[in-house]
Design an enzyme around this catalytic site. Structure first.
Site, PDB file in Angstrom:
ATOM      1  N   ARG A  67       2.539   4.729  40.953  1.00 54.56           N
ATOM      2  CA  ARG A  67       2.997   5.528  39.804  1.00 54.56           C
ATOM      3  C   ARG A  67       4.151   6.443  40.235  1.00 54.56           C
ATOM      4  O   ARG A  67       5.141   6.606  39.526  1.00 54.56           O
ATOM      5  CB  ARG A  67       1.834   6.364  39.236  1.00 54.56           C
ATOM      6  N   LYS A  95       4.659  18.815  25.069  1.00 57.17           N
ATOM      7  CA  LYS A  95       4.390  17.839  23.998  1.00 57.17           C
ATOM      8  C   LYS A  95       2.904  17.768  23.693  1.00 57.17           C
ATOM      9  O   LYS A  95       2.077  17.827  24.604  1.00 57.17           O
ATOM     10  CB  LYS A  95       4.882  16.452  24.426  1.00 57.17           C
ATOM     11  N   GLU A 101       4.174  16.545  17.750  1.00 55.95           N
ATOM     12  CA  GLU A 101       4.182  15.093  17.534  1.00 55.95           C
ATOM     13  C   GLU A 101       3.014  14.621  16.674  1.00 55.95           C
ATOM     14  O   GLU A 101       1.933  14.317  17.190  1.00 55.95           O
ATOM     15  CB  GLU A 101       4.153  14.333  18.871  1.00 55.95           C
ATOM     16  N   LYS A 125       8.539  15.455  16.635  1.00 53.31           N
ATOM     17  CA  LYS A 125       8.556  14.065  17.127  1.00 53.31           C
ATOM     18  C   LYS A 125       7.698  13.218  16.195  1.00 53.31           C
ATOM     19  O   LYS A 125       6.488  13.092  16.392  1.00 53.31           O
ATOM     20  CB  LYS A 125       8.021  14.026  18.563  1.00 53.31           C
TER      21      LYS A 125
HETATM   22  P1  13P Z   1       6.578   5.578  22.540  1.00 50.60           P
HETATM   23  O1  13P Z   1       8.062   5.725  22.338  1.00 50.60           O
HETATM   24  O2  13P Z   1       6.195   4.484  23.490  1.00 50.60           O
HETATM   25  O3  13P Z   1       5.827   5.564  21.229  1.00 50.60           O
HETATM   26  O4  13P Z   1       6.083   6.874  23.322  1.00 50.60           O
HETATM   27  C1  13P Z   1       6.504   8.098  22.943  1.00 50.60           C
HETATM   28  C2  13P Z   1       5.439   9.073  23.206  1.00 50.60           C
HETATM   29  O5  13P Z   1       5.650  10.018  23.937  1.00 50.60           O
HETATM   30  C3  13P Z   1       4.148   8.904  22.544  1.00 50.60           C
HETATM   31  O6  13P Z   1       3.388  10.066  22.653  1.00 50.60           O
END
Ligand code: 13P
Length: 342
Positions: free
Chosen positions: A46, A136, A177, A219
């Protein structure tokens, strides 16, 4: 807000031609991605993979910030430079995923609530010390005959706002998000309705919990037909439907909207963003915070082999560049070949 620089950071994250790399896959998610390329997921694999991404030459031309995971923010490159320091040295802003994942919502079969508020104040302080400047938190909602319920919408909105308030207090830009999942057979109209209901609740709670919008980013999902729908809306329809919902529900004081890519193909995620920007200017910057759509090609090229690092970096740099062009409506699918990685 200006005094602690939140708005300045938020604006830097959506600077012209740039967007965010979401490299915050949890252990379970990165294992799934590695399984697909037959690479064992270990702390070292990772780390090596994230180093490959972060040391890609020129990525900073199109990548403004990177979202890290708890393990990743504590890791370093092979020469011992901590990842947050490595990113800052390239002018890329380090961020951190702070939610603890979507868990079953009690008494609401099939729906989820995102957890992670306990001790969040202390965790944010530690992440800030480790170099994070934004955070986030992802909530998820499914579309179905009875989904999403008001119960799921409002409990997640409340948690998102509690997270955002703690971030602003700690001097971190909260990326909010709320992801309405686009799996299933729903129509684009159903997606628009669900996304609008979710955003309305999110901005009600953010307002009531005293969030300064200028220090935040949203987001969201794009408004799409379900991935398994028999007939799917085209690019112009997706751009119009997504903008319609955003104009109705997102305050103009929000500096930027950074879409997630979800289950879209790499090119769809770029084409859709491009189409929306071509219809601008808009009250907010429209940018990207892609995980899969920036990384899929790189993962495939890498396959865990040192000898493939350059090819993987080329693939990542290419997608970053294409999405950078989509920030101003200057992308066209023809450019895929013209600029294709060698
Ligand atoms: P994806 O663009 O793969 O949807 O991932 C963005 C993300 O941070 C999801 O929490």
């Amino acid at each position: 807000m200006a005094e602690n620089g939140l708005e300045q950071t938020a604006r830097a994250l959506v600077a012209p031609g740039k967007g965010i790399l979401a490299a915050d896959e949890s252990d379970g998610t990165i294992k799934k991605r590695f399984d697909a390329i037959q690479v064992e997921s270990t702390e070292e694999s990772r780390r090596a993979y994230r180093e490959l991404l972060f040391t890609t030459a020129g990525m900073e031309e199109h990548i403004s910030g990177v979202i890290l995971y708890d393990e990743t923010i504590r890791q370093s490159s092979a020469d011992g430079t901590p990842f947050p320091e490595l990113l800052e040295s390239k002018g890329v802003i380090p961020g951190i995923k702070v939610d603890k994942g979507a868990k079953p919502l009690a008494l609401a079969e099939g729906e989820t609530i995102t957890e992670g508020l306990d001790a969040l104040r202390e965790r944010l302080a530690e992440y800030r010390d480790l170099g994070a400047r934004f955070a986030k938190w992802r909530a998820t909602y499914s579309i179905g005959e009875e989904f999403p319920t008001e119960y799921c919408i409002w409990t997640n909105a409340h948690a998102l706002a509690r997270y955002a308030a703690l971030c602003e207090e700690a001097g971190l830009v909260p990326i909010v998000e709320p992801e309405v999942l686009q799996d299933g057979t729903h129509s684009i109209e159903e997606s628009a309705k669900a996304t609008g209901r979710v955003l309305q609740a999110v901005y009600t709670e953010l307002h009531d919990q005293r969030i300064e919008y200028r220090g935040t980013l949203l987001k969201p999902n794009m408004v799409l037909s379900g991935y398994s729908a028999s007939s799917r809306a085209g690019v112009d329809e997706v751009a119009d439907a997504t903008l319609e919902v955003l104009y109705k529900h997102v305050p103009a004081a929000v500096p930027g909207i950074v879409f997630l890519s979800g289950g879209q193909t790499d090119e769809d995620a770029t084409v859709h963003l491009n189409a929306m920007n071509a219809l601008g200017p808009h009250p907010w910057e429209l940018s990207f915070s892609y995980g899969r759509a920036l990384q899929a090609a790189a993962l495939k090229a890498w396959r865990g082999e040192e000898a493939n690092v350059q090819a993987a970096q080329d693939a990542f740099a290419h997608r970053a560049r294409m999405n950078g062009l989509a920030r101003s409506g200057e992308y066209s699918p023809d450019l895929e070949k013209e600029f294709a990685a060698v």
